[in-house]
Design a protein around this motif. Structure first.
Motif, PDB file in Angstrom:
ATOM      1  N   VAL A 228      17.141  -4.467  -5.889  1.00 19.73           N
ATOM      2  CA  VAL A 228      15.746  -5.155  -6.000  1.00 19.73           C
ATOM      3  C   VAL A 228      15.165  -4.258  -7.247  1.00 19.73           C
ATOM      4  O   VAL A 228      14.886  -3.018  -7.164  1.00 19.73           O
ATOM      5  N   ASP A 229      14.518  -4.917  -8.256  1.00 21.81           N
ATOM      6  CA  ASP A 229      13.754  -4.284  -9.310  1.00 21.81           C
ATOM      7  C   ASP A 229      12.675  -3.628  -8.702  1.00 21.81           C
ATOM      8  O   ASP A 229      11.487  -4.155  -8.183  1.00 21.81           O
ATOM      9  N   PRO A 230      12.591  -2.272  -8.757  1.00 24.78           N
ATOM     10  CA  PRO A 230      11.150  -1.452  -8.316  1.00 24.78           C
ATOM     11  C   PRO A 230       9.893  -1.867  -8.859  1.00 24.78           C
ATOM     12  O   PRO A 230       8.736  -1.861  -8.345  1.00 24.78           O
ATOM     13  N   ASN A 231      10.165  -2.492 -10.061  1.00 24.42           N
ATOM     14  CA  ASN A 231       8.740  -2.903 -10.838  1.00 24.42           C
ATOM     15  C   ASN A 231       8.354  -4.423 -10.445  1.00 24.42           C
ATOM     16  O   ASN A 231       7.316  -4.838 -10.765  1.00 24.42           O
ATOM     17  N   SER A 232       9.252  -5.010  -9.287  1.00 26.04           N
ATOM     18  CA  SER A 232       8.958  -6.377  -8.934  1.00 26.04           C
ATOM     19  C   SER A 232       7.786  -6.342  -7.834  1.00 26.04           C
ATOM     20  O   SER A 232       7.099  -7.527  -7.493  1.00 26.04           O
ATOM     21  N   VAL A 233       7.214  -5.151  -7.446  1.00 27.89           N
ATOM     22  CA  VAL A 233       6.329  -5.196  -6.397  1.00 27.89           C
ATOM     23  C   VAL A 233       5.068  -4.456  -7.165  1.00 27.89           C
ATOM     24  O   VAL A 233       4.906  -3.771  -7.895  1.00 27.89           O
ATOM     25  N   THR A 234       3.774  -4.929  -6.512  1.00 26.79           N
ATOM     26  CA  THR A 234       2.591  -4.446  -6.963  1.00 26.79           C
ATOM     27  C   THR A 234       2.289  -3.284  -6.042  1.00 26.79           C
ATOM     28  O   THR A 234       1.938  -3.442  -4.844  1.00 26.79           O
ATOM     29  N   TYR A 235       2.049  -2.206  -6.498  1.00 30.38           N
ATOM     30  CA  TYR A 235       1.853  -0.867  -5.715  1.00 30.38           C
ATOM     31  C   TYR A 235       0.145  -0.737  -5.564  1.00 30.38           C
ATOM     32  O   TYR A 235      -0.222  -0.435  -6.710  1.00 30.38           O
ATOM     33  N   LEU A 236      -0.555  -0.550  -4.552  1.00 31.61           N
ATOM     34  CA  LEU A 236      -1.837  -0.325  -4.384  1.00 31.61           C
ATOM     35  C   LEU A 236      -2.143   0.910  -3.826  1.00 31.61           C
ATOM     36  O   LEU A 236      -1.711   1.104  -2.696  1.00 31.61           O
ATOM     37  N   PRO A 237      -2.942   1.756  -4.317  1.00 35.84           N
ATOM     38  CA  PRO A 237      -3.122   2.986  -3.671  1.00 35.84           C
ATOM     39  C   PRO A 237      -4.309   2.950  -2.805  1.00 35.84           C
ATOM     40  O   PRO A 237      -5.459   2.933  -2.962  1.00 35.84           O
ATOM     41  N   ILE A 238      -3.857   2.746  -1.340  1.00 33.88           N
ATOM     42  CA  ILE A 238      -4.528   2.720  -0.284  1.00 33.88           C
ATOM     43  C   ILE A 238      -4.088   3.807   0.837  1.00 33.88           C
ATOM     44  O   ILE A 238      -3.000   3.662   1.187  1.00 33.88           O
ATOM     45  N   THR A 239      -5.306   4.438   1.148  1.00 28.01           N
ATOM     46  CA  THR A 239      -4.901   5.581   2.069  1.00 28.01           C
ATOM     47  C   THR A 239      -4.170   5.044   3.606  1.00 28.01           C
ATOM     48  O   THR A 239      -4.718   4.065   4.033  1.00 28.01           O
TER      49      THR A 239
ATOM     50  N   GLY B 294       0.985  -1.228   0.144  1.00 28.37           N
ATOM     51  CA  GLY B 294       0.113   0.078  -0.052  1.00 28.37           C
ATOM     52  C   GLY B 294       0.801   1.188  -0.047  1.00 28.37           C
ATOM     53  O   GLY B 294       2.002   1.290   0.876  1.00 28.37           O
ATOM     54  N   ILE B 295       0.218   2.187  -0.811  1.00 28.47           N
ATOM     55  CA  ILE B 295       1.372   3.336  -1.146  1.00 28.47           C
ATOM     56  C   ILE B 295       0.634   4.717  -1.157  1.00 28.47           C
ATOM     57  O   ILE B 295       1.073   5.754  -1.668  1.00 28.47           O
ATOM     58  N   GLN B 296      -0.509   4.860  -0.298  1.00 33.90           N
ATOM     59  CA  GLN B 296      -1.416   6.086  -0.060  1.00 33.90           C
ATOM     60  C   GLN B 296      -1.870   6.467  -1.605  1.00 33.90           C
ATOM     61  O   GLN B 296      -3.084   6.442  -1.461  1.00 33.90           O
ATOM     62  N   ALA B 297      -1.080   6.931  -2.370  1.00 31.82           N
ATOM     63  CA  ALA B 297      -1.611   7.066  -3.878  1.00 31.82           C
ATOM     64  C   ALA B 297      -0.584   6.837  -4.915  1.00 31.82           C
ATOM     65  O   ALA B 297       0.600   6.949  -4.543  1.00 31.82           O
TER      66      ALA B 297
ATOM     67  N   GLU C  84       5.088   5.771  -2.683  1.00 32.31           N
ATOM     68  CA  GLU C  84       5.437   5.111  -3.483  1.00 32.31           C
ATOM     69  C   GLU C  84       6.872   5.246  -4.080  1.00 32.31           C
ATOM     70  O   GLU C  84       7.795   4.437  -4.198  1.00 32.31           O
ATOM     71  N   LEU C  85       7.401   6.331  -4.023  1.00 29.02           N
ATOM     72  CA  LEU C  85       8.869   6.859  -4.539  1.00 29.02           C
ATOM     73  C   LEU C  85       9.853   6.457  -3.770  1.00 29.02           C
ATOM     74  O   LEU C  85      11.013   5.875  -3.933  1.00 29.02           O
TER      75      LEU C  85
END
Length: 339
Positions: free
Chosen positions: A182-193, A161-164, A170-171
């Protein structure tokens, strides 16, 4: 990367430690009654009257607004010839329209949103006061104790979870992964407050999530989560979070007012090294009681504007936020006045 067990134990041991990096708005607004408020009031150390003595300031319920509440409480605005009406906003970008149309004279905003707006040419404003800087314990990735997540490599394939989207959260995660090969794109980022991340972790919707204060502490207390990975470390150490901005039009028309505002805020932020004084404004800002506020982790509060520090936010956006604009932080920063 090391876990947070020692930091957590230390925080519980020094329960007087204070801080609040929060996302909740203030319960209400407040006004500093500082004199007649007529235009042309003399400001302390201003070298002459300010152009506008009645000003309106939009703030957030975050640590970035600690200086404003201290300046109000201890009369630093009044000493500078300013009568300040404070208006709370849930998010900094919500205050931008009011700033542009003149309803607000100054506003607190997170730097990521600010520089994104500058790059998109949707806002013509400058940073007047650097508000707060994150520390390695005031923001972190949280997870269940039995999650198996302890290092950046453990996040591969996980939902975080990365707020937005493209938020500072997220950054910071992307930069932390890159710092640890670690590849930054290897994670699924979900916008949850931030307030909803603990429940999402407990339900399995998320494996982990970035938290800030007071949610970092309250998720430990109420949800049994724990900080597992530092994200304010390495290339992201001491990362600026929020600042006070004003439109270029207002700054050009009211240089003495702006300087007076800066002096009041920087004086207040010097006070912020005194945890007892910060404790007096944390509950209203963070929305937690005094006992919980005593467990929160404190950011630091700059006492001068440093363009090199703010350039790091731009670099972070360019590296991980898709920003292509070549911005120079010094071009969007009002220099620190003589105090």
């Amino acid at each position: 990367m090391s876990n947070f067990s020692s930091a957590t134990s230390r925080r519980r041991f020094v329960q007087w430690a204070l801080g609040a990096t929060v996302a909740a708005p203030l319960a209400g607004c407040s006004v500093l009654n500082g004199g007649s408020g007529s235009s042309g009031s003399s400001g302390g150390n201003s070298g002459g009257p300010v152009e506008k003595s009645n000003i309106t300031l939009g703030i957030l319920g975050t640590q970035g607004s600690v200086g404003a509440k201290l300046a109000e409480k201890y009369g630093y605005f009044k000493q500078q010839g300013l009568n300040v009406t404070i208006k709370p906003y849930a998010q900094g970008p919500q205050a931008v329209p009011a700033l542009i149309n003149g309803e607000l004279d100054f506003a607190v905003i997170n730097y990521v949103s600010y520089y994104q707006a500058i790059a998109a040419k949707t806002l013509d404003a400058k940073v007047v006061v650097d508000g707060d800087v994150a520390t390695e314990t005031s923001q972190a990735i949280m997870a269940k104790p039995d999650s198996g997540i302890r290092t950046a490599k453990d996040l591969v394939g996980k939902k975080v979870g990365i707020q937005a989207s493209k938020s500072l959260a997220e950054l910071l995660v992307r930069a932390t992964l890159k710092d640890n090969d670690v590849d930054p794109n290897s994670v699924t980022y979900l916008p949850i407050t931030f307030p909803n991340i603990p429940a999402a972790i407990k339900s399995g919707q998320l494996d982990a999530g970035v938290e800030v204060e007071p949610y970092l502490t309250t998720s430990e207390q109420k949800d049994g989560l724990q900080p597992v990975i530092k994200i304010i470390s390495g290339s992201t150490a001491n990362m600026p979070v929020t600042g006070y901005i004003a439109t270029s039009k207002f700054i050009d028309a009211n240089p003495k007012t702006v300087a007076a505002f800066q002096r009041a805020l920087f004086t207040a932020q010097r006070d912020a090294t005194d945890r007892a004084k910060v404790a007096e404004v944390l509950p209203e800002l963070s929305g937690v009681d005094q006992a919980t506020a005593a467990l929160l982790n404190l950011d630091t509060f700059p006492t001068a504007n440093n363009p090199a520090q703010l350039q790091r936010v731009i670099t972070l956006l360019q590296a991980y936020g898709g920003m292509t604009a070549q911005l120079n932080a010094a071009d969007y920063l009002v220099p620190t006045p003589q105090m």
